[in-house]
Structures are given as structure tokens and as C-alpha cells.
Motif scaffolding. Structure first.
Motif, PDB file in Angstrom:
ATOM      1  N   ALA A 127      14.881   4.765  22.871  1.00  0.00           N
ATOM      2  CA  ALA A 127      14.306   4.501  24.191  1.00  0.00           C
ATOM      3  C   ALA A 127      12.847   4.064  24.036  1.00  0.00           C
ATOM      4  CB  ALA A 127      14.405   5.754  25.052  1.00  0.00           C
ATOM      5  N   PRO A 128      12.335   3.226  24.947  1.00  0.00           N
ATOM      6  CA  PRO A 128      10.926   2.817  24.891  1.00  0.00           C
ATOM      7  C   PRO A 128      10.001   4.038  24.889  1.00  0.00           C
ATOM      8  CG  PRO A 128      12.128   1.495  26.480  1.00  0.00           C
ATOM      9  CD  PRO A 128      13.058   2.592  26.062  1.00  0.00           C
ATOM     10  N   GLN A 129       8.941   3.942  24.142  1.00  0.00           N
ATOM     11  CA  GLN A 129       8.015   5.067  24.013  1.00  0.00           C
ATOM     12  C   GLN A 129       6.934   5.031  25.082  1.00  0.00           C
ATOM     13  OE1 GLN A 129       7.074   4.617  19.657  1.00  0.00           O
ATOM     14  NE2 GLN A 129       7.081   6.844  19.763  1.00  0.00           N
ATOM     15  N   GLN A 130       6.529   6.200  25.513  1.00  0.00           N
ATOM     16  CA  GLN A 130       5.348   6.394  26.337  1.00  0.00           C
ATOM     17  C   GLN A 130       4.415   7.325  25.581  1.00  0.00           C
ATOM     18  OE1 GLN A 130       4.692   5.006  29.195  1.00  0.00           O
ATOM     19  NE2 GLN A 130       6.591   4.535  30.278  1.00  0.00           N
ATOM     20  N   VAL A 131       3.115   7.083  25.692  1.00  0.00           N
ATOM     21  CA  VAL A 131       2.175   7.947  24.995  1.00  0.00           C
ATOM     22  C   VAL A 131       2.283   9.369  25.534  1.00  0.00           C
ATOM     23  CG1 VAL A 131       0.286   7.413  26.593  1.00  0.00           C
ATOM     24  CG2 VAL A 131      -0.228   8.210  24.275  1.00  0.00           C
ATOM     25  N   ARG A 132       2.258  10.339  24.647  1.00  0.00           N
ATOM     26  CA  ARG A 132       2.309  11.741  25.055  1.00  0.00           C
ATOM     27  C   ARG A 132       1.029  12.097  25.809  1.00  0.00           C
ATOM     28  NH1 ARG A 132       5.218  15.540  21.697  1.00  0.00           N
ATOM     29  NH2 ARG A 132       3.359  16.854  21.746  1.00  0.00           N
ATOM     30  N   PRO A 133       1.126  12.876  26.890  1.00  0.00           N
ATOM     31  CA  PRO A 133      -0.089  13.275  27.621  1.00  0.00           C
ATOM     32  C   PRO A 133      -1.119  13.958  26.735  1.00  0.00           C
ATOM     33  CG  PRO A 133       1.874  13.786  28.908  1.00  0.00           C
ATOM     34  CD  PRO A 133       2.356  13.346  27.557  1.00  0.00           C
ATOM     35  N   SER A 134      -0.658  14.760  25.792  1.00  0.00           N
ATOM     36  CA  SER A 134      -1.616  15.444  24.915  1.00  0.00           C
ATOM     37  C   SER A 134      -2.366  14.447  24.034  1.00  0.00           C
ATOM     38  CB  SER A 134      -0.887  16.474  24.050  1.00  0.00           C
ATOM     39  OG  SER A 134       0.135  15.862  23.284  1.00  0.00           O
ATOM     40  N   MET A 135      -1.678  13.395  23.574  1.00  0.00           N
ATOM     41  CA  MET A 135      -2.339  12.357  22.786  1.00  0.00           C
ATOM     42  C   MET A 135      -3.354  11.607  23.651  1.00  0.00           C
ATOM     43  SD  MET A 135      -1.418  12.080  19.565  1.00  0.00           S
ATOM     44  CE  MET A 135      -0.086  12.353  18.388  1.00  0.00           C
ATOM     45  N   ALA A 136      -2.991  11.341  24.908  1.00  0.00           N
ATOM     46  CA  ALA A 136      -3.916  10.660  25.812  1.00  0.00           C
ATOM     47  C   ALA A 136      -5.170  11.498  26.034  1.00  0.00           C
ATOM     48  CB  ALA A 136      -3.221  10.366  27.138  1.00  0.00           C
ATOM     49  N   ASP A 144     -16.583   8.604  21.041  1.00  0.00           N
ATOM     50  CA  ASP A 144     -17.412   8.011  19.995  1.00  0.00           C
ATOM     51  C   ASP A 144     -16.643   7.795  18.699  1.00  0.00           C
ATOM     52  OD1 ASP A 144     -19.619   8.061  21.704  1.00  0.00           O
ATOM     53  OD2 ASP A 144     -20.109  10.121  21.129  1.00  0.00           O
ATOM     54  N   VAL A 145     -15.326   7.946  18.736  1.00  0.00           N
ATOM     55  CA  VAL A 145     -14.485   7.757  17.549  1.00  0.00           C
ATOM     56  C   VAL A 145     -13.419   6.717  17.865  1.00  0.00           C
ATOM     57  CG1 VAL A 145     -12.870   8.846  15.942  1.00  0.00           C
ATOM     58  CG2 VAL A 145     -14.861  10.122  16.756  1.00  0.00           C
ATOM     59  N   PRO A 146     -13.440   5.559  17.211  1.00  0.00           N
ATOM     60  CA  PRO A 146     -12.355   4.602  17.432  1.00  0.00           C
ATOM     61  C   PRO A 146     -11.010   5.241  17.100  1.00  0.00           C
ATOM     62  CG  PRO A 146     -14.152   3.571  16.219  1.00  0.00           C
ATOM     63  CD  PRO A 146     -14.453   5.044  16.259  1.00  0.00           C
ATOM     64  N   ALA A 147     -10.074   5.165  18.039  1.00  0.00           N
ATOM     65  CA  ALA A 147      -8.778   5.820  17.842  1.00  0.00           C
ATOM     66  C   ALA A 147      -7.706   5.080  18.627  1.00  0.00           C
ATOM     67  CB  ALA A 147      -8.836   7.284  18.281  1.00  0.00           C
ATOM     68  N   VAL A 148      -6.510   5.023  18.030  1.00  0.00           N
ATOM     69  CA  VAL A 148      -5.341   4.468  18.708  1.00  0.00           C
ATOM     70  C   VAL A 148      -4.185   5.432  18.505  1.00  0.00           C
ATOM     71  CG1 VAL A 148      -6.100   2.084  18.322  1.00  0.00           C
ATOM     72  CG2 VAL A 148      -4.507   3.150  16.707  1.00  0.00           C
ATOM     73  N   VAL A 149      -3.216   5.362  19.404  1.00  0.00           N
ATOM     74  CA  VAL A 149      -1.966   6.095  19.227  1.00  0.00           C
ATOM     75  C   VAL A 149      -0.918   5.089  18.768  1.00  0.00           C
ATOM     76  CG1 VAL A 149      -0.157   7.463  20.316  1.00  0.00           C
ATOM     77  CG2 VAL A 149      -2.553   7.803  20.975  1.00  0.00           C
ATOM     78  N   MET A 150      -0.411   5.315  17.567  1.00  0.00           N
ATOM     79  CA  MET A 150       0.575   4.421  16.966  1.00  0.00           C
ATOM     80  C   MET A 150       1.969   5.007  17.149  1.00  0.00           C
ATOM     81  SD  MET A 150       0.878   3.130  12.988  1.00  0.00           S
ATOM     82  CE  MET A 150       1.514   4.729  12.411  1.00  0.00           C
ATOM     83  N   GLY A 151       2.875   4.203  17.659  1.00  0.00           N
ATOM     84  CA  GLY A 151       4.249   4.636  17.852  1.00  0.00           C
ATOM     85  C   GLY A 151       5.170   4.090  16.786  1.00  0.00           C
ATOM     86  N   ARG A 152       6.457   4.062  17.112  1.00  0.00           N
ATOM     87  CA  ARG A 152       7.431   3.508  16.191  1.00  0.00           C
ATOM     88  C   ARG A 152       7.109   2.049  15.887  1.00  0.00           C
ATOM     89  NH1 ARG A 152      10.884   6.605  19.768  1.00  0.00           N
ATOM     90  NH2 ARG A 152      11.184   4.728  21.031  1.00  0.00           N
ATOM     91  N   ASP A 273       6.075  18.282  16.366  1.00  0.00           N
ATOM     92  CA  ASP A 273       7.283  18.184  17.187  1.00  0.00           C
ATOM     93  C   ASP A 273       7.559  16.761  17.671  1.00  0.00           C
ATOM     94  OD1 ASP A 273       5.146  18.053  18.874  1.00  0.00           O
ATOM     95  OD2 ASP A 273       5.984  19.359  20.408  1.00  0.00           O
ATOM     96  N   ASP A 274       6.698  15.784  17.316  1.00  0.00           N
ATOM     97  CA  ASP A 274       6.944  14.392  17.683  1.00  0.00           C
ATOM     98  C   ASP A 274       6.270  13.468  16.662  1.00  0.00           C
ATOM     99  OD1 ASP A 274       7.590  12.036  18.863  1.00  0.00           O
ATOM    100  OD2 ASP A 274       6.407  12.327  20.671  1.00  0.00           O
ATOM    101  N   PRO A 275       6.826  13.399  15.443  1.00  0.00           N
ATOM    102  CA  PRO A 275       6.191  12.586  14.406  1.00  0.00           C
ATOM    103  C   PRO A 275       6.265  11.094  14.663  1.00  0.00           C
ATOM    104  CG  PRO A 275       8.309  13.436  13.647  1.00  0.00           C
ATOM    105  CD  PRO A 275       8.029  14.098  14.964  1.00  0.00           C
ATOM    106  N   ASP A 276       6.997  10.663  15.711  1.00  0.00           N
ATOM    107  CA  ASP A 276       7.078   9.241  16.018  1.00  0.00           C
ATOM    108  C   ASP A 276       5.809   8.713  16.672  1.00  0.00           C
ATOM    109  OD1 ASP A 276       9.582   9.103  14.969  1.00  0.00           O
ATOM    110  OD2 ASP A 276      10.640   8.926  16.871  1.00  0.00           O
TER     111      ASP A 276
END
Length: 316
Positions: A127-136, A144-152, A273-276
Motif C-alpha cells: 500500500a502507498p506509504q504515509q509518513v508516520r506522525p512520530s517521524m513528522a 537546524d538539522v537537514p533531515a528527510v524521511v525515506m520510505g520504501r 516496529d516500522d523499518p520501512d
């Protein structure tokens, strides 16, 4: 207002282009590439001379090292062994001098073939991924830290304003284009941003091979690999080498058009609990010139956002 930006799931396409590694041919290619990089002297075997038709160990030499018959190993390499045991795969991994990641990849390729042969075991597209609220929330907490959330498949699910300052605004890209590997190979700006573009690009190929072993039935992953294979000769060449490596942590040197050279450390943080989904951060050593340059860059991005009439930066 939330500082991070999220990517809407890209629509899946119909037919998948290209090939992934969870097939008999993928298993065969992986074994052949690993056999080709070994010489008899590397594994304490006598070399009786004679011209070798291909580089590396012969099948009979590898079979001897693994303690299996030549016929069995030949059938395994050709994808004609339906259910190889873990003991045999471990023996082949030892004979090929595989590291733990490569050995795990070998087991996944073999298990994938078994799963496909069982009725009702196909996983199909995820199924299409949505960013986890905790990651957001983590993105919001580190302005002040460049960061991205990488999915599958290395899709970019979310990013913060500091990442925009470093890489460009992913929001200017279509959802299907927000992918780290795709940007690395197809955006010309990435070749000047990274000091060692070749190393970065090869890392992406190795991680996509790992993903392909994990998700052999993912049509969007197959499409991505197919597109990159068609549009990039370098990707095509490195993909054929079948590298395998996870994305963990490391050191990268950037040449940014605004602040010049920066040495940054990247870390990949995954939830148990969500390594993807993984949070990828970039930091500089405290008190270093790179830290000063990064602070200046982020400050300029903040100023650009609050001042009207400024064009958005381009994605890279």
C-alpha cells in the motif's frame, strides 16, 4: 505551523518495467557475480593454469568449497533448485566469502523463489506509504538539522526546511520524482553537489538491490529500476555488478553553490516496529567550518521563506 513537508503517495502505474532480483535469474546473477570476483588463490585452491573462459572461480571449484556436487551447484546457480536448505545456502555463502548483508540477501532470494511457488503466498504491491506522525514530529523538532524521511524504494516521504536548504525543495517535484536514487542519477545538479558522486550513486544501487530482494513483487520498484536502467548507462553497469549494501551511516562531502565545501555525517535511524521508514539526518562536527557553513545555509533558507517574492529553490 508544521515546519516539515510531506509527500503525497505517488499513484502506482500498471505494467512494471525492468527486472528485480527476486527471480531465478536474480539468484543466478547474484551467485555468478560473487563467484567471478574470487580467484583460486583467494580461497586456498591450487590453480592448475589454463585459460579460464570467464573471470573467477569455476563452478566445480565453488561446489568443492561448499561441499556440494557440481551438478547441484550448477542447478542452484541456474535457478533450478526449488527448495535449497539453509545449511546449503550457508555453505555457499561461506565459500563465496559473503559478508553478513550479502549472505542475508542470498537467503532472501532463495526464500522468495520458494514463496512464489506456494499458492496464495505472493505478497503483491504494498500500500502507498504515509509518513508516520512520530517521524513528522521528529522533523519538526530538528529545524537546524537537514533531515528527510525515506520510505520504501528510497522514496522521500517528508523533509524539513533544513533539508531544503541543503538539497533543494522537494516540493517542486512531482510525487513520482521524489526519490533519492532517481534524483541522484537523473538530476545533473547532484553530480556537482556531491564531492564523490560515484560513491553516492553506487551506494544507491546497492541499497536498491537490497530492496529488490526484500520486495520482488513491488511494481513501482521494478518501474524505478527499469527507468534508471534505460536512462542511465552508469546505473545499468553498476546494477549488473549486483552490489548489496544497507543504508546506515557514513561521511559525505558536499559542494554547495551558496556556501561551498561541507563535510557532513549522515545517520539512518529506523523504528523497530516500522523499518520501512527511516529518518536520515545530516550533521557537522561541532566547531568545524562545515558547521558554520551549514548554519549559514539554513539561516539563508529561513530568510528566503519569510521574505516574499523569492523563487523557490530547485529539487536536487
Amino acid at each position: 505551523m508544521s515546519a516539515n513537508r510531506t509527500s503525497r503517495p505517488a499513484p502506482t502505474s500498471g505494467a512494471a518495467a525492468g527486472a528485480v532480483t527476486g527471480t531465478p535469474s536474480g539468484l543466478a546473477e547474484f551467485l555468478r557475480t560473487r563467484r567471478s570476483r574470487l580467484r583460486p588463490e583467494d580461497v586456498d585452491l591450487p590453480d592448475f593454469g589454463g585459460r579460464r573462459r570467464v573471470a573467477g572461480l569455476r563452478r566445480e571449484e565453488l561446489a568443492q568449497l561448499a561441499g556440494v556436487s557440481v551438478d547441484y551447484y550448477t542447478r542452484l546457480e541456474q535457478g533450478r533448485v526449488g527448495n535449497p536448505s539453509d545449511a546449503v545456502l550457508d555453505a555457499v555463502a561461506r565459500a563465496l566469502r559473503l559478508d553478513p548483508e550479502e549472505a542475508g540477501h542470498l537467503h532472501r532470494l532463495a526464500r522468495t523463489r520458494q514463496d512464489r511457488a506456494r499458492p496464495g503466498r505472493g505478497r503483491g504491491p504494498a500500500a502507498p506509504q504515509q509518513v508516520r506522525p512520530s517521524m513528522a514530529r521528529l522533523l519538526d523538532a530538528m529545524p537546524d538539522v537537514p533531515a528527510v524521511v525515506m520510505g520504501r524504494r528510497m522514496d522521500i516521504l517528508a523533509w524539513n526546511s533544513a533539508a531544503v536548504a541543503l538539497f533543494g525543495d522537494y516540493g517542486t517535484l512531482a510525487p513520482t520524482e521524489r526519490n533519492i536514487a532517481r534524483i541522484t542519477f537523473l538530476d545533473p545538479a547532484s553530480r556537482t553537489l556531491y564531492d564523490d558522486w560515484v560513491a553516492c550513486a553506487r551506494e544507491n544501487v546497492a541499497f536498491l538491490h537490497l530492496e529488490a530482494g526484500r520486495r520482488p513483487d513491488d511494481p513501482r520498484l521494478a518501474e524505478l529500476i527499469g527507468e534508471l536502467s534505460v536512462r542511465s548507462q552508469e546505473f545499468r553497469h553498476w546494477w549488473a555488478e549486483h552490489p548489496v549494501r544497507d543504508k546506515t551511516s557514513g561521511h559525505k562531502v558536499f559542494h554547495h553553490p551558496l556556501v561551498g565545501r561541507m563535510e557532513l555525517v549522515y545517520d539512518t535511524l529506523r523504528s523497530a516496529d516500522d523499518p520501512d521508514q527511516a529518518l536520515v539526518t545530516y550533521t557537522a562536527d561541532p566547531g568545524s567550518p562545515s558547521e558554520d557553513a551549514l548554519r549559514m545555509l539554513i539561516s539563508w533558507e529561513a530568510d528566503r521563506v519569510v521574505r516574499p517574492g523569492r523563487a523557490p529553490s530547485g529539487g536536487s
